[in-house]
Scaffold this active site. Structure first.
Site, PDB file in Angstrom:
ATOM      1  N   ARG A  89       2.793   0.606  -5.417  1.00  0.00           N
ATOM      2  CA  ARG A  89       2.818  -0.201  -4.189  1.00  0.00           C
ATOM      3  C   ARG A  89       1.479  -0.896  -4.026  1.00  0.00           C
ATOM      4  NH1 ARG A  89       6.794   1.946  -0.922  1.00  0.00           N
ATOM      5  NH2 ARG A  89       5.740   1.215   1.028  1.00  0.00           N
ATOM      6  N   LYS A 125       9.337 -12.596 -16.033  1.00  0.00           N
ATOM      7  CA  LYS A 125       8.569 -11.441 -16.954  1.00  0.00           C
ATOM      8  C   LYS A 125       7.403 -11.929 -17.614  1.00  0.00           C
ATOM      9  CE  LYS A 125      10.593  -8.226 -15.628  1.00  0.00           C
ATOM     10  NZ  LYS A 125      11.116  -8.929 -14.544  1.00  0.00           N
ATOM     11  N   CYS A 176       0.759  -1.109   0.080  1.00  0.00           N
ATOM     12  CA  CYS A 176       0.028  -0.171  -0.042  1.00  0.00           C
ATOM     13  C   CYS A 176       0.941   1.346  -0.039  1.00  0.00           C
ATOM     14  CB  CYS A 176      -0.893   0.081   1.159  1.00  0.00           C
ATOM     15  SG  CYS A 176      -1.894  -1.217   1.410  1.00  0.00           S
ATOM     16  N   ASN A 197      -0.175   1.604   5.800  1.00  0.00           N
ATOM     17  CA  ASN A 197       0.513   0.579   5.293  1.00  0.00           C
ATOM     18  C   ASN A 197       1.424  -0.474   5.969  1.00  0.00           C
ATOM     19  OD1 ASN A 197       3.903   1.230   3.645  1.00  0.00           O
ATOM     20  ND2 ASN A 197       2.344  -0.492   3.532  1.00  0.00           N
ATOM     21  N   GLY A 198       0.891  -1.812   5.837  1.00  0.00           N
ATOM     22  CA  GLY A 198       1.868  -2.638   6.622  1.00  0.00           C
ATOM     23  C   GLY A 198       1.201  -3.575   7.183  1.00  0.00           C
ATOM     24  N   LYS A 200       4.816  -3.489  -6.851  1.00  0.00           N
ATOM     25  CA  LYS A 200       6.304  -3.283  -7.129  1.00  0.00           C
ATOM     26  C   LYS A 200       7.049  -3.486  -5.968  1.00  0.00           C
ATOM     27  CE  LYS A 200       9.752  -0.867  -9.559  1.00  0.00           C
ATOM     28  NZ  LYS A 200       9.981  -2.273 -10.446  1.00  0.00           N
ATOM     29  N   TRP A 242      -3.115  -2.679  -1.391  1.00  0.00           N
ATOM     30  CA  TRP A 242      -2.688  -3.837  -1.929  1.00  0.00           C
ATOM     31  C   TRP A 242      -3.154  -4.877  -0.895  1.00  0.00           C
ATOM     32  CZ3 TRP A 242      -0.116  -8.415  -0.301  1.00  0.00           C
ATOM     33  CH2 TRP A 242       0.312  -9.171  -1.348  1.00  0.00           C
ATOM     34  N   GLU A 273       4.903 -12.540 -15.087  1.00  0.00           N
ATOM     35  CA  GLU A 273       4.255 -11.431 -14.173  1.00  0.00           C
ATOM     36  C   GLU A 273       3.412 -10.524 -15.059  1.00  0.00           C
ATOM     37  OE1 GLU A 273       7.347  -9.111 -11.581  1.00  0.00           O
ATOM     38  OE2 GLU A 273       8.224  -9.475 -13.584  1.00  0.00           O
ATOM     39  N   GLU A 301      14.792 -15.246 -15.258  1.00  0.00           N
ATOM     40  CA  GLU A 301      14.307 -13.913 -15.299  1.00  0.00           C
ATOM     41  C   GLU A 301      13.224 -13.881 -16.570  1.00  0.00           C
ATOM     42  OE1 GLU A 301      14.133 -11.451 -13.428  1.00  0.00           O
ATOM     43  OE2 GLU A 301      13.908  -9.774 -14.425  1.00  0.00           O
ATOM     44  N   HIS A 355      15.700 -33.905 -16.892  1.00  0.00           N
ATOM     45  CA  HIS A 355      15.486 -34.493 -15.441  1.00  0.00           C
ATOM     46  C   HIS A 355      13.988 -34.163 -15.140  1.00  0.00           C
ATOM     47  CE1 HIS A 355      19.463 -35.856 -14.939  1.00  0.00           C
ATOM     48  NE2 HIS A 355      20.116 -34.562 -15.182  1.00  0.00           N
TER      49      HIS A 355
HETATM   50  C1  G6P Z   1       8.442  -7.234  -6.162  1.00  0.00           C
HETATM   51  C2  G6P Z   1       8.729  -6.562  -7.630  1.00  0.00           C
HETATM   52  C3  G6P Z   1       9.981  -7.115  -8.360  1.00  0.00           C
HETATM   53  C4  G6P Z   1      11.289  -7.064  -7.684  1.00  0.00           C
HETATM   54  C5  G6P Z   1      10.843  -7.719  -6.144  1.00  0.00           C
HETATM   55  C6  G6P Z   1      12.109  -7.336  -5.150  1.00  0.00           C
HETATM   56  O1  G6P Z   1       8.174  -8.568  -6.532  1.00  0.00           O
HETATM   57  O2  G6P Z   1       7.729  -6.919  -8.420  1.00  0.00           O
HETATM   58  O3  G6P Z   1      10.254  -6.460  -9.588  1.00  0.00           O
HETATM   59  O4  G6P Z   1      12.222  -7.793  -8.254  1.00  0.00           O
HETATM   60  O5  G6P Z   1       9.737  -7.079  -5.480  1.00  0.00           O
HETATM   61  O6  G6P Z   1      12.203  -6.053  -4.771  1.00  0.00           O
HETATM   62  P1  G6P Z   1      13.291  -5.336  -4.641  1.00  0.00           P
HETATM   63  O7  G6P Z   1      12.782  -3.891  -4.418  1.00  0.00           O
HETATM   64  O8  G6P Z   1      13.752  -5.674  -3.089  1.00  0.00           O
HETATM   65  O9  G6P Z   1      14.363  -5.334  -5.544  1.00  0.00           O
END
Ligand code: G6P
Length: 607
Positions: free
Chosen positions: A27, A484, A2, A97-98, A602, A72, A487, A480, A503
């Site tokens: 957030r 992506k 949030c 927030n929290g 994020k 969130w 996500e 990665e 495997h």
């Molecule tokens: C969230 C974001 C990712 C990020 C991860 C870790 O899941 O969507 O893009 O890699 O958090 O965040 P940080 O700020 O610790 O890199």
């Protein structure tokens, strides 16, 4: 998670609150709300929707003090009733927030006192508690202090009371909070991005701080309730860096900003070379003494850490382990004294990462080196050594420029470790350093292949699953790439070290399984070629991203894209870009919300 914002001013704060909230949607964005106060009027506006919906509902409203929240959901579905602000009694509004861990016990206690709950959130207890203490003390500051004393868990809160329209209060423990200082107006927010349009003078509140904001002044108290002074800083970030410009999405803009982000990250490296001093004055001694390296991170940052392991091990011979922060924090092993803990985080506020770092300090006499994109974040303030990436503000939830600049920082770290420990020849050191000079141009050349990846995406968008394969430093890049696609395009995807294919995952391969292969021109190429043949023998479709010189890998590939140049040990940085563009275009093709994928946020500031 949030995002929260607060403002008190002599002018209408509603436009500022909404603009600030919009910049915090990274957030969380499943519901939003405003608390407003002015001259005897006291109200809230909430929607089970985004800030744009809130702005429409709040059209015409004005206030001289207010709070705002973008949510969130953790406790309770994203409905209007669960949206913040929450009302305490009939006169207190709060945003939070929290997570309040003892909310159930507090709820029982408050219910017994006659308070009625209208939401399923953990946050509503805060509102009623403030009201409860305010009834007794008639003093907003002490009521909030008493409330905070009852809370366990993580929070950043904002409080507004009908009876104190010239005050807003905010406080933090475990969640970030920054004050913005103006003339005749004061602000707070979860992140500086929300405040940049109104001020660049900021105070980062410390753990346990509470601040009382009046139009003409702010007063700060520490966790013990004592008045304290915290340093105000002028933040040198342009407000317009949050603007979309001519791009369709922030993710697209951020993909194309990578040459600049990498150049900025390398600025001091180009001046000084890959020197330990880039990480802090004590870095050289700590690098020489370190018996081992432990990398901790989450999400894409964790993948960056996995790549770094190959570089550090190869160039220094040091043992390197890479851990997911949420797992590491609950493991029990001790750390060897002197171990260098490398904590990687774009935001510097990821709850599990911070907990992992603190846990590492309890397991031995370790030093923490932070690789972070946000100056003055909690991670940077708690670390011993620091390298700030210069990706600039990243708004798209899926990490792009933050990830590649992390890779660059880790490459510099590996080279600086080797330089301190004298494990490479002078010529090898020079070659590693100089390879960085060409990187922004290489990245630029790969970005020019966007159109071809858009074509690939038209096909990929029809599938429900995908495999990504790579070897060596391209194995984490396969992870990665898969992350992506999951996500933002909502396609189930898995990344594998190609040697693992037999495997298990080979059992999934048929004509409906696209297999995206990342091929570098290295000594493992022929083994990778065998893996591709195995896929093709099962009617799987190979989409090959190859460095030039990987000709032996081509026969039979369904689609091939040859990168403009081989990039040696920097291959993982360069190879990341086509995977980002592929996911981006696939998501656009599927019509998903690229910058705000469903259920994600994020900055993950809760466990
Ligand atoms: C969230 C974001 C990712 C990020 C991860 C870790 O899941 O969507 O893009 O890699 O958090 O965040 P940080 O700020 O610790 O890199």
């Amino acid at each position: 998670m949030c995002g929260i914002v607060g403002a008190i001013s002599e002018r209408n704060v509603v436009p500022m609150l909404l603009a600030g909230l919009q910049r915090l949607e990274y957030r969380g964005y499943d519901s939003s709300g405003l608390a407003l106060a002015q001259r005897g009027e006291f109200s809230r506006v909430r929607v089970a929707g985004r800030v744009a919906d809130l702005a429409a509902k709040a059209a015409g409203q004005s206030a001289l003090a207010g709070l705002a929240h973008t949510r969130w959901a953790t406790h309770g579905a994203p409905t209007e009733l669960n949206a913040h602000p929450h009302l305490g009694g009939d006169s207190v509004l709060i945003v939070h927030n929290g997570i309040i861990e003892n909310h159930a016990a507090l709820r029982t206690e408050l219910l017994a006192q006659g308070y009625q709950f209208t939401s399923e959130t953990d946050s509503e207890v805060i509102a009623h508690l403030v009201h409860h203490y305010l009834e007794r003390s008639n003093d907003l500051l002490s009521a909030v202090q008493a409330t905070i004393g009852r809370l366990t868990g993580a929070f950043a809160i904002g409080v507004l009371s009908r009876d104190y329209p010239d005050t807003i209060i905010c406080a933090r423990r475990g969640s970030p909070l920054v004050l913005g200082l103006g003339f005749g107006e004061q602000f707070f927010a979860s992140d500086i991005a929300a405040l940049l349009p109104v001020t660049q003078r900021m105070i980062y509140l410390e753990e346990g701080d509470l601040a009382e904001l009046h139009r003409g002044e702010v007063r700060i108290f520490n966790a013990a309730g004592e008045p304290v002074t915290r340093q105000a800083r002028t933040v040198d970030v342009a407000a317009d860096s949050a603007d979309l410009g001519h791009y369709r999405h922030y993710m697209q803009k951020e993909i194309f900003e990578q040459p600049v982000a990498i150049t900025n990250t390398l600025q001091r490296v180009i001046e000084l070379g890959c020197q330990p001093a880039l990480f802090g004055p004590t870095a050289e001694a700590l690098f020489v003494a370190a018996p081992a390296i432990r990398i901790v991170a989450c999400g894409s940052s964790y993948h960056a850490g996995l790549v770094a392991r190959y570089w550090i091990e190869e160039w220094t011979g040091l043992p390197v382990s890479v851990d997911i922060a949420s797992e590491y924090r609950y493991r029990k092993g001790r750390e060897q004294d002197g171990t260098l803990i490398v904590a990687i985080s774009q935001s510097g506020e990821t709850a599990d990462l911070l907990a992992a770092m603190r846990s590492a300090r309890e397991r031995g006499d370790v030093k923490v080196l932070a690789i972070c994109n946000v100056p003055h974040s909690t991670l940077t303030r708690e670390s011993d050594l620091l390298f700030l990436t210069q990706a600039g503000l990243e708004i798209g939830v899926a990490s792009t420029k933050a990830f590649t600049t992390q890779l660059v920082a880790l490459y510099v770290l590996a080279a600086a470790l080797a330089s301190s420990r004298k494990t490479l020849s002078a010529a090898a050191e020079r070659e590693i350093s100089e390879s960085l000079h060409r990187l922004p141009v290489l990245v630029e050349e790969v970005l020019a292949m966007d159109g071809q990846l858009e074509e690939w995406a038209q096909e990929l968008a029809h599938y429900h699953n995908a495999l990504f394969l790579g070897r060596h430093t391209l194995f984490p890049i396969a992870l990665e790439g898969a992350l992506k696609l999951k996500e933002i395009a909502y396609i189930h995807a898995e990344g594998y070290a190609a040697g693992e294919l037999k495997h298990g995952p080979l059992a999934l391969v048929d004509e409906d399984m696209p297999v995206i292969v990342c091929a570098a021109r290295d000594e493992l190429l022929e083994k990778l070629v065998s893996n591709m043949r195995e896929v093709e023998a099962r009617s799987g479709k190979v989409f090959l991203l190859a460095e030039p010189g990987c000709e032996s890998a081509h026969p039979g590939a369904h689609r091939v894209l040859t990168l403009p140049a081989a990039s040696g040990p920097l291959a993982p940085v360069v190879m990341t870009l086509p995977l980002q563009m592929l996911s981006y275009h696939t998501a656009c093709r599927k019509g998903t919300d690229v910058d705000k994928p469903r259920n994600l946020a994020k900055s993950v500031t809760v466990e």
